[in-house]
Each structure stands twice: as structure tokens, then as C-alpha cells.
Design a protein around this motif. Sequence first.
Motif, PDB file in Angstrom:
ATOM      1  N   PHE A  23     -42.941   0.133  68.148  1.00 35.40           N
ATOM      2  CA  PHE A  23     -43.822   0.085  68.907  1.00 35.40           C
ATOM      3  C   PHE A  23     -44.889  -1.139  68.911  1.00 35.40           C
ATOM      4  CE2 PHE A  23     -48.403   1.066  69.058  1.00 35.40           C
ATOM      5  CZ  PHE A  23     -48.468   1.314  70.489  1.00 35.40           C
ATOM      6  N   ILE A  24     -44.958  -1.583  67.795  1.00 36.08           N
ATOM      7  CA  ILE A  24     -46.110  -2.514  67.541  1.00 36.08           C
ATOM      8  C   ILE A  24     -45.471  -3.958  68.375  1.00 36.08           C
ATOM      9  CG2 ILE A  24     -45.576  -3.507  65.220  1.00 36.08           C
ATOM     10  CD1 ILE A  24     -48.478  -3.460  64.776  1.00 36.08           C
ATOM     11  N   ILE A  25     -44.382  -4.156  67.872  1.00 39.10           N
ATOM     12  CA  ILE A  25     -43.708  -5.449  68.360  1.00 39.10           C
ATOM     13  C   ILE A  25     -43.698  -5.494  70.083  1.00 39.10           C
ATOM     14  CG2 ILE A  25     -41.254  -6.614  68.715  1.00 39.10           C
ATOM     15  CD1 ILE A  25     -41.045  -5.871  65.624  1.00 39.10           C
ATOM     16  N   TYR A  26     -43.151  -4.090  70.626  1.00 38.92           N
ATOM     17  CA  TYR A  26     -43.287  -4.059  72.147  1.00 38.92           C
ATOM     18  C   TYR A  26     -44.683  -4.240  72.389  1.00 38.92           C
ATOM     19  CZ  TYR A  26     -43.604  -2.328  76.714  1.00 38.92           C
ATOM     20  OH  TYR A  26     -43.760  -1.911  78.005  1.00 38.92           O
ATOM     21  N   PHE A  27     -45.612  -3.550  71.911  1.00 39.72           N
ATOM     22  CA  PHE A  27     -46.981  -3.590  72.427  1.00 39.72           C
ATOM     23  C   PHE A  27     -47.555  -5.013  72.485  1.00 39.72           C
ATOM     24  CE2 PHE A  27     -51.361  -2.887  72.034  1.00 39.72           C
ATOM     25  CZ  PHE A  27     -51.731  -2.111  73.305  1.00 39.72           C
ATOM     26  N   LEU A  28     -47.364  -5.528  71.273  1.00 37.91           N
ATOM     27  CA  LEU A  28     -48.132  -6.896  71.111  1.00 37.91           C
ATOM     28  C   LEU A  28     -47.426  -8.004  71.615  1.00 37.91           C
ATOM     29  CD1 LEU A  28     -49.271  -6.468  67.515  1.00 37.91           C
ATOM     30  CD2 LEU A  28     -50.551  -6.397  69.561  1.00 37.91           C
ATOM     31  N   ILE A  29     -45.955  -7.773  72.183  1.00 42.49           N
ATOM     32  CA  ILE A  29     -45.364  -8.998  72.745  1.00 42.49           C
ATOM     33  C   ILE A  29     -44.959  -8.928  73.962  1.00 42.49           C
ATOM     34  CG2 ILE A  29     -43.217 -10.523  72.356  1.00 42.49           C
ATOM     35  CD1 ILE A  29     -43.316 -10.007  69.280  1.00 42.49           C
ATOM     36  N   PHE A  30     -44.561  -7.686  74.344  1.00 46.87           N
ATOM     37  CA  PHE A  30     -43.848  -7.427  75.618  1.00 46.87           C
ATOM     38  C   PHE A  30     -44.552  -6.499  76.558  1.00 46.87           C
ATOM     39  CE2 PHE A  30     -40.418  -7.893  72.605  1.00 46.87           C
ATOM     40  CZ  PHE A  30     -39.946  -9.407  73.093  1.00 46.87           C
ATOM     41  N   ILE A  78     -54.605  -0.929  65.494  1.00 44.39           N
ATOM     42  CA  ILE A  78     -53.252  -1.151  65.738  1.00 44.39           C
ATOM     43  C   ILE A  78     -52.499  -1.309  64.602  1.00 44.39           C
ATOM     44  CG2 ILE A  78     -52.835  -3.490  66.398  1.00 44.39           C
ATOM     45  CD1 ILE A  78     -51.113  -2.249  68.812  1.00 44.39           C
ATOM     46  N   PHE A  79     -53.140  -1.832  63.557  1.00 44.74           N
ATOM     47  CA  PHE A  79     -52.353  -2.052  62.195  1.00 44.74           C
ATOM     48  C   PHE A  79     -52.791  -0.727  61.176  1.00 44.74           C
ATOM     49  CE2 PHE A  79     -50.644  -5.801  63.687  1.00 44.74           C
ATOM     50  CZ  PHE A  79     -49.679  -6.334  62.760  1.00 44.74           C
ATOM     51  N   ILE A  80     -53.364  -0.007  61.426  1.00 41.29           N
ATOM     52  CA  ILE A  80     -53.776   1.188  60.492  1.00 41.29           C
ATOM     53  C   ILE A  80     -52.639   2.028  60.108  1.00 41.29           C
ATOM     54  CG2 ILE A  80     -54.989   2.993  60.177  1.00 41.29           C
ATOM     55  CD1 ILE A  80     -57.554   1.819  61.582  1.00 41.29           C
ATOM     56  N   PRO A  81     -51.805   2.174  61.308  1.00 38.97           N
ATOM     57  CA  PRO A  81     -50.505   3.047  60.833  1.00 38.97           C
ATOM     58  C   PRO A  81     -49.591   1.984  60.073  1.00 38.97           C
ATOM     59  CG  PRO A  81     -51.028   3.309  63.211  1.00 38.97           C
ATOM     60  CD  PRO A  81     -52.221   2.319  62.546  1.00 38.97           C
ATOM     61  N   PHE A  82     -49.532   0.849  60.278  1.00 31.89           N
ATOM     62  CA  PHE A  82     -48.619   0.097  59.266  1.00 31.89           C
ATOM     63  C   PHE A  82     -49.131   0.234  57.933  1.00 31.89           C
ATOM     64  CE2 PHE A  82     -47.351  -3.831  57.419  1.00 31.89           C
ATOM     65  CZ  PHE A  82     -45.946  -3.976  57.572  1.00 31.89           C
ATOM     66  N   ASP A 124     -57.848 -15.458  63.612  1.00 30.44           N
ATOM     67  CA  ASP A 124     -58.738 -14.179  63.981  1.00 30.44           C
ATOM     68  C   ASP A 124     -57.856 -12.793  63.993  1.00 30.44           C
ATOM     69  OD1 ASP A 124     -60.920 -15.642  63.584  1.00 30.44           O
ATOM     70  OD2 ASP A 124     -61.539 -15.605  65.762  1.00 30.44           O
ATOM     71  N   ASP A 125     -56.933 -12.866  64.631  1.00 30.06           N
ATOM     72  CA  ASP A 125     -55.960 -11.807  64.865  1.00 30.06           C
ATOM     73  C   ASP A 125     -55.390 -11.327  63.309  1.00 30.06           C
ATOM     74  OD1 ASP A 125     -56.766 -11.621  67.511  1.00 30.06           O
ATOM     75  OD2 ASP A 125     -54.818 -12.151  68.332  1.00 30.06           O
ATOM     76  N   LEU A 126     -54.842 -12.601  62.842  1.00 34.04           N
ATOM     77  CA  LEU A 126     -54.558 -12.333  61.598  1.00 34.04           C
ATOM     78  C   LEU A 126     -55.186 -11.751  60.685  1.00 34.04           C
ATOM     79  CD1 LEU A 126     -52.576 -15.895  60.845  1.00 34.04           C
ATOM     80  CD2 LEU A 126     -51.354 -13.848  61.333  1.00 34.04           C
ATOM     81  N   LEU A 127     -56.340 -12.015  60.566  1.00 30.66           N
ATOM     82  CA  LEU A 127     -57.459 -11.438  59.699  1.00 30.66           C
ATOM     83  C   LEU A 127     -57.707 -10.066  60.136  1.00 30.66           C
ATOM     84  CD1 LEU A 127     -59.783 -11.641  57.600  1.00 30.66           C
ATOM     85  CD2 LEU A 127     -61.200 -12.201  59.328  1.00 30.66           C
ATOM     86  N   LEU A 128     -57.964  -9.761  61.471  1.00 37.27           N
ATOM     87  CA  LEU A 128     -58.103  -8.290  62.025  1.00 37.27           C
ATOM     88  C   LEU A 128     -56.840  -7.499  61.606  1.00 37.27           C
ATOM     89  CD1 LEU A 128     -60.111  -9.251  65.096  1.00 37.27           C
ATOM     90  CD2 LEU A 128     -61.085  -8.324  63.101  1.00 37.27           C
ATOM     91  N   ASN A 129     -55.722  -7.837  61.985  1.00 44.07           N
ATOM     92  CA  ASN A 129     -54.592  -7.126  61.988  1.00 44.07           C
ATOM     93  C   ASN A 129     -54.416  -6.640  60.102  1.00 44.07           C
ATOM     94  OD1 ASN A 129     -52.309  -8.974  64.044  1.00 44.07           O
ATOM     95  ND2 ASN A 129     -54.113  -7.341  64.589  1.00 44.07           N
TER      96      ASN A 129
END
Length: 165
Positions: A23-30, A78-82, A124-129
Amino acid sequence: MNLKTRKRIRALGKILFVLYVFFIIYFLIFSDWYGRTGVYTDYHYNLVLFKEIKRFWEYRDQVGFFAMFTNLFGNVIIFIPFGFFLPMASRRRSLSATVFYSFGLSLCVETFQLISKVGSFDVDDLLLNTLGGLAGYIVFVICAAIRRRNDSHKKKKKKIKNRRR
């Protein structure tokens, strides 16, 4: 909790983890919803920490609440479930492993976005994720402590009940 139940929970955790990663790969990339319909002609990147966070916060009235919320809080959420499913599905349940893998997945996604020009690489996305993965791990630890406490109470009640017989 008996061994059979633990194995079932770990299997469920693995299934949920794999589904979440897809899901996360699809959501963040495609995902079209996230603005991934077009390809940039140039590379877009931000290597200055807090630059985009500050910009979205300062211009929140111009960019709108949804764009500001999505950029600042969406990357965490979006990274909490991870961070929750990783220790649930893995034998590596440490804080450092969860932070490392959260950062690693985020780095892979950001690098793919840069190389494919379907987004931008943003530190910043790296930090937030990564913070999202950490928050998920904290939720996992709290849930595991509650489960252990409940298991302990059940064992005590069962022991008292067996004494009465």
C-alpha cells in the motif's frame, strides 16, 4: 498467551505488514490521488532539513489546510502502521531496528521518486516518515505492555480459581 496464539498473531502481523508495504509503495509512488500522474522533466529535491516543513507552515494560508496537513502530518501518519507492524511481524523488536527500517523504507521511496522524476526527494519527508515509524513503535510497545498486563492478570485469576478447587 499460549504459543499457538502468539504464532497466529505473528502470522497476522506478517500479512498486515506485507499488505501495508505494498500500500505505501503504491500510495507514495503511483497514486493519482497523491499527484503522481505526471512525470517531471527535471529532478526535484530538497537537501536542507526543515526547509519544506517551514515553508508549508509559513504559507499554510496560501497552500491551504489540506496541503499543509498532508505534507506535515500525513508523512508522519502514513508511517505509523509501519512502526507498529514491523515489530509485530519480526523477531527484531528494538527501537533502533524500527527507526532504521523506517528510515530505510523512506529513503528507498524518496530515491525512487527522485530517479523516476515522479516526485521529489525531500530530507524533511525522511525525517517525518522516520518519526511516524517511531510513533508506531511507541504504540506497539504500549499495546504489548497492556497485553502482557492483561495476560498476567488472567494467570493470577486462573491460579486463584485453581486454588479454590
